[in-house]
Design an enzyme around this catalytic site. Structure first.
Site, short mmCIF file in Angstrom:
data_model
loop_
_atom_site.label_atom_id
_atom_site.label_comp_id
_atom_site.label_asym_id
_atom_site.label_seq_id
_atom_site.Cartn_x
_atom_site.Cartn_y
_atom_site.Cartn_z
N GLU A 151 0.82 -1.22 0.00
CA GLU A 151 0.00 0.00 0.00
C GLU A 151 0.86 1.26 0.00
O GLU A 151 0.52 2.25 -0.66
CB GLU A 151 -0.95 -0.02 1.20
CG GLU A 151 -1.98 -1.13 1.15
CD GLU A 151 -2.79 -1.11 -0.14
OE1 GLU A 151 -3.28 -0.04 -0.54
OE2 GLU A 151 -2.93 -2.18 -0.77
N HIS A 154 1.94 2.15 -3.51
CA HIS A 154 0.95 2.89 -4.31
C HIS A 154 1.11 4.40 -4.08
O HIS A 154 1.01 5.19 -5.02
CB HIS A 154 -0.47 2.47 -3.91
CG HIS A 154 -0.93 1.18 -4.52
ND1 HIS A 154 -0.89 0.93 -5.89
CD2 HIS A 154 -1.46 0.06 -3.96
CE1 HIS A 154 -1.37 -0.28 -6.13
NE2 HIS A 154 -1.72 -0.83 -4.97
N GLU A 207 -0.71 -2.66 -9.82
CA GLU A 207 -0.58 -3.74 -8.85
C GLU A 207 0.80 -4.38 -8.91
O GLU A 207 1.41 -4.69 -7.89
CB GLU A 207 -1.66 -4.79 -9.08
CG GLU A 207 -3.02 -4.37 -8.57
CD GLU A 207 -2.99 -4.10 -7.09
OE1 GLU A 207 -2.90 -5.06 -6.29
OE2 GLU A 207 -3.03 -2.93 -6.70
#
Length: 279
Positions: A151, A154, A207
């Site tokens: 995370e 990202h 991803e």
């Protein structure tokens, strides 16, 4: 006015919008490539600045944290919260490898009480881990580092800004066309960010980048990068025959994901061994 004239006018207007949108985009490299080799150029719209998106993210995060606190759902388990924050802090210490200025972000981490199997990191380093993920997945520290590192990646790569840029660019064209077609109003920055963070799925490219960077962050922090593979196996097992976890609903999983994670983990294994030797 005849239909053909209207169609021609809309087509010309659409072309003009496209030119305007493209002119406002710039190719950027948000992070260094690291050992995992993430070096894709990204196109960001001038309509969506990094500072503006981080400010919006901070405001939304503060609202979510405030609501959780009011409901008694914020960091309710002291030991659990300390564990998550300790792992996160080790990962934050590694972000300079990919993005030096990110070391100075106002990172913030909280554990939210929710049955959802979920975790996320907003632009600027605002992190949340849900108790549902911890209770249902029962991750090891290394697996939890894989989730949080993914995370964080990202945010480091500004994937939200990239997606919001695309949304805002599309909305620009729609707002111009609405003068002719009578279409409704388009989304603002806040709603676009909410959609990207909590509704719309990430692309396979995003991803894969988050997987690889997350694996390296974990390895450099002293967590076995191979845990990313077992983490996703647990995620897959949890969803088998049941409703898909929220985490997976916004994180499409390709058949090649396990192989890609294994390759990335093997590449950074020496970094893990070096970091583990220092601990």
């Amino acid at each position: 006015m005849k239909k053909t004239a209207i169609s021609r006018r809309i087509a010309n207007l659409g072309l003009a919008c496209a030119i305007t949108i493209l002119a406002g985009c710039a190719a950027v490299q948000t992070t260094g490539s690291g050992e995992v080799g993430v070096d894709r150029k990204q196109y960001m719209s001038g309509m969506v600045s990094e500072a503006a998106l981080e400010q919006e993210a901070a405001q939304q995060y503060a609202t979510l944290v405030g609501q959780a606190k009011a409901q008694g759902a914020l960091d309710s388990d002291a030991a659990q919260t300390q564990r998550v924050k300790a792992i996160t802090q080790k990962l934050i210490q590694q972000v300079g490898i990919f993005r030096p200025e990110a070391s100075n972000w106002k990172w913030e981490t909280h554990v939210l009480t929710s049955d959802e199997v979920n975790a996320w990191c907003m632009p600027g380093g605002k992190i949340a881990v849900y108790t549902g993920l911890i209770k249902q997945i029962k991750p090891t520290d290394a697996e939890l580092a894989a989730v949080i590192g993914h995370e964080m990646a990202h945010a480091l790569r500004e994937h939200s800004r990239e997606q919001v840029s695309q949304q805002m660019a599309t909305n620009l064209g729609l707002s111009v066309l609405s003068a002719i077609t009578g279409a409704g109003p388009t989304a603002d920055l806040g709603s676009a960010l909410s959609d990207v963070m909590f509704t719309l799925p990430n692309s396979r490219t995003h991803e894969a980048e988050a997987d690889r960077i997350g694996v390296e962050l974990a390895a450099r922090a002293g967590y076995d990068p191979r845990a990313a593979v077992t983490l996703w196996q647990k995620m897959g097992a949890l969803s088998a025959g049941n409703a898909q976890p929220e985490f997976l609903s916004t994180h499409p999983s390709a058949a090649s994901r396990s192989a890609d994670l294994t390759a990335a983990a093997n590449k950074v294994l020496p970094l893990y061994e070096q970091a583990a030797g220092k601990q």
